[in-house]
Design an enzyme around this catalytic site. Structure first.
Site, PDB file in Angstrom:
ATOM      1  N   GLN A 157      43.902  -5.976  18.716  1.00  0.00           N
ATOM      2  CA  GLN A 157      44.180  -4.923  19.579  1.00  0.00           C
ATOM      3  C   GLN A 157      45.317  -4.888  20.556  1.00  0.00           C
ATOM      4  O   GLN A 157      45.698  -4.960  21.381  1.00  0.00           O
ATOM      5  CB  GLN A 157      43.013  -4.496  20.871  1.00  0.00           C
ATOM      6  CG  GLN A 157      41.839  -4.745  19.926  1.00  0.00           C
ATOM      7  CD  GLN A 157      41.311  -2.930  19.706  1.00  0.00           C
ATOM      8  OE1 GLN A 157      42.612  -1.934  19.656  1.00  0.00           O
ATOM      9  NE2 GLN A 157      40.391  -2.349  18.586  1.00  0.00           N
ATOM     10  N   HIS A 168      34.747  -9.329  20.344  1.00  0.00           N
ATOM     11  CA  HIS A 168      34.677  -8.657  18.845  1.00  0.00           C
ATOM     12  C   HIS A 168      33.467  -9.488  18.205  1.00  0.00           C
ATOM     13  O   HIS A 168      33.793 -10.961  17.665  1.00  0.00           O
ATOM     14  CB  HIS A 168      35.385  -8.110  17.811  1.00  0.00           C
ATOM     15  CG  HIS A 168      35.620  -6.957  17.351  1.00  0.00           C
ATOM     16  ND1 HIS A 168      34.656  -7.481  15.794  1.00  0.00           N
ATOM     17  CD2 HIS A 168      35.536  -5.776  17.124  1.00  0.00           C
ATOM     18  CE1 HIS A 168      34.801  -6.150  15.335  1.00  0.00           C
ATOM     19  NE2 HIS A 168      35.145  -4.835  16.180  1.00  0.00           N
TER      20      HIS A 168
HETATM   21  N1  7TS Z   1      38.887  -7.654  16.167  1.00  0.00           N
HETATM   22  C1  7TS Z   1      38.886  -6.467  17.960  1.00  0.00           C
HETATM   23  C2  7TS Z   1      40.040  -7.070  19.450  1.00  0.00           C
HETATM   24  C3  7TS Z   1      38.637  -5.253  17.283  1.00  0.00           C
HETATM   25  O1  7TS Z   1      38.836  -4.607  18.164  1.00  0.00           O
HETATM   26  C4  7TS Z   1      38.259  -5.511  16.271  1.00  0.00           C
HETATM   27  C5  7TS Z   1      38.066  -4.093  15.481  1.00  0.00           C
HETATM   28  C6  7TS Z   1      37.990  -6.468  14.828  1.00  0.00           C
HETATM   29  C7  7TS Z   1      38.171  -7.331  15.063  1.00  0.00           C
HETATM   30  C8  7TS Z   1      37.572  -6.152  13.926  1.00  0.00           C
HETATM   31  O2  7TS Z   1      38.344  -4.674  12.777  1.00  0.00           O
HETATM   32  P1  7TS Z   1      38.229  -4.908  11.529  1.00  0.00           P
HETATM   33  O3  7TS Z   1      39.867  -4.412  11.256  1.00  0.00           O
HETATM   34  O4  7TS Z   1      37.995  -6.453  10.192  1.00  0.00           O
HETATM   35  O5  7TS Z   1      37.079  -4.321  11.700  1.00  0.00           O
HETATM   36  N2  7TS Z   1      37.091  -3.633  16.521  1.00  0.00           N
HETATM   37  C9  7TS Z   1      37.230  -2.353  16.204  1.00  0.00           C
HETATM   38  C10 7TS Z   1      37.091  -0.763  17.362  1.00  0.00           C
HETATM   39  O6  7TS Z   1      36.703  -0.963  18.605  1.00  0.00           O
HETATM   40  N3  7TS Z   1      36.296   0.057  17.062  1.00  0.00           N
HETATM   41  O7  7TS Z   1      36.323   0.184  16.160  1.00  0.00           O
HETATM   42  C11 7TS Z   1      36.438  -1.206  15.893  1.00  0.00           C
END
Ligand code: 7TS
Length: 415
Positions: free
Chosen positions: A211, A130
């Site tokens: 995830q 990500h």
């Molecule tokens: N890492 C992974 C593997 C993720 O899926 C996400 C968010 C993040 C980091 C970031 O998380 P946050 O809570 O700090 O934003 N993934 C997604 C997605 O797949 N669709 O929308 C957000």
């Protein structure tokens, strides 16, 4: 086909816990929520925990000696202990509350990374990450002059562990930063093995659990990861709250990041000393209600059991993949045998955004785009995918509605 499905828990009772699932998405069209990898829905227990906090014990934490502040502080610290137990950390001091996964990674980059990385050092990330596990390291690499390398992805959607072995052997690797489960390919990476290999080479490992922690039992001691980050909002908890776990000796040695109230021991006009863990990394008034909501979410998931949640999601995902394979002109990405509850796909001659829009008209909420994983989509040589992602409350009947909507979308475009 879906009538033969075996639920590890009473699914109707569970679904009744999530008020949002029981509304029409459009008039007369029920909601089928398959965008859980972006953010999950919240059970009444979590909503009520926050509500009760605001109605009965709200005050700032760690400061007042009045009854309300003591009650708020106790509830806040109680949630920390729940999180500690949930991920099997040795000490509550190893649990730092952040705004989410993104902030946790930036914290490690700006504290441990800034203090320890220099020219000649290598940080290994991966092509499937990500953006939140790529960009903070790019920003820091530009400033500190270390080398950032990205572990390639193999055609089946798993990481190239032979390349990993070579880099650990040949390069001056200081940190490996890798996602536990992919938000696009579903791949569950062998992070325990990768941690051992990193440690054997004298490197640390950060695991992005955004995830994985919501979906399967995660034990930081058996993984032996140095850092683990995750977000509350993907695991039935509120937005705006997340966790950074770090091994105590590492956190003790790291300088603070944000400066301000609560994170200090003593301040003079000449300089300051830092508070003990975990407060050194929790500057300012924290997200008290959200922390309490996260504690309630941890209680909810634990009562259901992460093993059962995982078993249910595995079954739902298997069923969805089987049904998707029946639909002509659909390509699903990622064939790892160890996979999480996501299915990213393309439909021939229909853009992913159009697929999502047509599914939405049938009540089915999926995400479309690059899912904050542009380098992975470049590697797959596709601009975008549509993605169905599942959680503990999804049913095979919902998968059937999704598949029927997909057939309908194809028919609409063929006209
Ligand atoms: N890492 C992974 C593997 C993720 O899926 C996400 C968010 C993040 C980091 C970031 O998380 P946050 O809570 O700090 O934003 N993934 C997604 C997605 O797949 N669709 O929308 C957000």
């Amino acid at each position: 086909m879906s009538s033969t499905f075996d639920f590890p828990y009473e699914i109707d009772t569970i679904r009744a816990d999530f008020p949002i699932l029981h509304q029409d998405h459009h008039a007369g069209v029920p909601l089928v929520f398959l965008d859980n990898a972006a953010s999950s829905q919240k059970p009444t227990a979590v909503i009520e925990a926050m509500n009760t906090y605001y109605r009965t014990i709200h005050a700032n934490v760690h400061r007042g000696i009045h009854k309300l502040s003591e009650a708020a502080t106790a509830a806040y610290e109680d949630a920390r202990k729940k999180v500690q137990k949930f991920i099997h950390a040795k000490s509550r001091r190893e649990i730092i509350f952040t705004r989410g996964t993104t902030e946790g990674i930036n914290l490690v980059a700006q504290t441990w990374g800034r203090a320890n990385l220099q020219p000649g050092d290598v940080v290994i990330s991966t092509v499937m990450e990500h953006h939140s596990n790529i960009v903070p390291w790019q920003i820091l690499a530009a400033e500190k002059g270390f080398t950032l390398k990205y572990l390639p992805v193999l055609p089946d959607g798993t990481l190239d562990l032979e390349q990993y072995t070579r880099w650990l052997r040949d390069e001056n690797v200081k940190l490996v930063t890798v996602m536990h489960a992919s938000n696009v390919l579903g791949t569950v990476n062998p992070v325990a093995k990768m941690a051992q290999m990193a440690h054997d080479a004298g490197a640390l490992i950060l695991v992005d659990g955004a995830q994985s922690v919501p979906h399967l039992p995660v034990d930081v001691q058996s993984l032996d990861c140095d850092f683990l980050v995750f977000s509350g909002h993907k695991m039935a908890a509120p937005t705006g709250i997340g966790v950074l776990y770090g091994k105590r000796d590492l956190l003790e040695a790291m300088p603070p990041w944000l400066g301000g109230g609560d994170m200090i021991s003593r301040v003079t006009l000449e300089g300051s000393t830092w508070n003990e863990l975990p407060y050194k990394f929790e500057a300012g008034t924290p997200a008290i209600a959200e922390v309490i909501g996260l504690g309630a979410a941890v209680d909810y998931l634990s009562a259901l059991s992460m093993e059962k949640i995982h078993a249910h999601e595995q079954a739902i995902t298997r069923y969805a993949l089987e049904r998707l394979a029946e639909v002509p002109n659909v390509t699903v990405y990622g064939q790892s045998s160890e996979r999480g509850a996501v299915a990213a796909f393309t439909v021939k001659n229909i853009h992913a955004h159009d697929v999502a829009q047509l599914l939405d008209a049938e009540g089915v909420a999926v995400r479309a785009g690059h899912h904050c994983a542009m380098p992975l989509h470049d590697f797959l040589a596709i601009p975008a995918t549509a993605r169905a992602s599942f959680y503990l409350y999804n049913t095979p009947q919902e998968v059937d509605i999704f598949i029927a909507a997909l057939y309908k979308a194809q028919k609409t475009f063929a006209l």
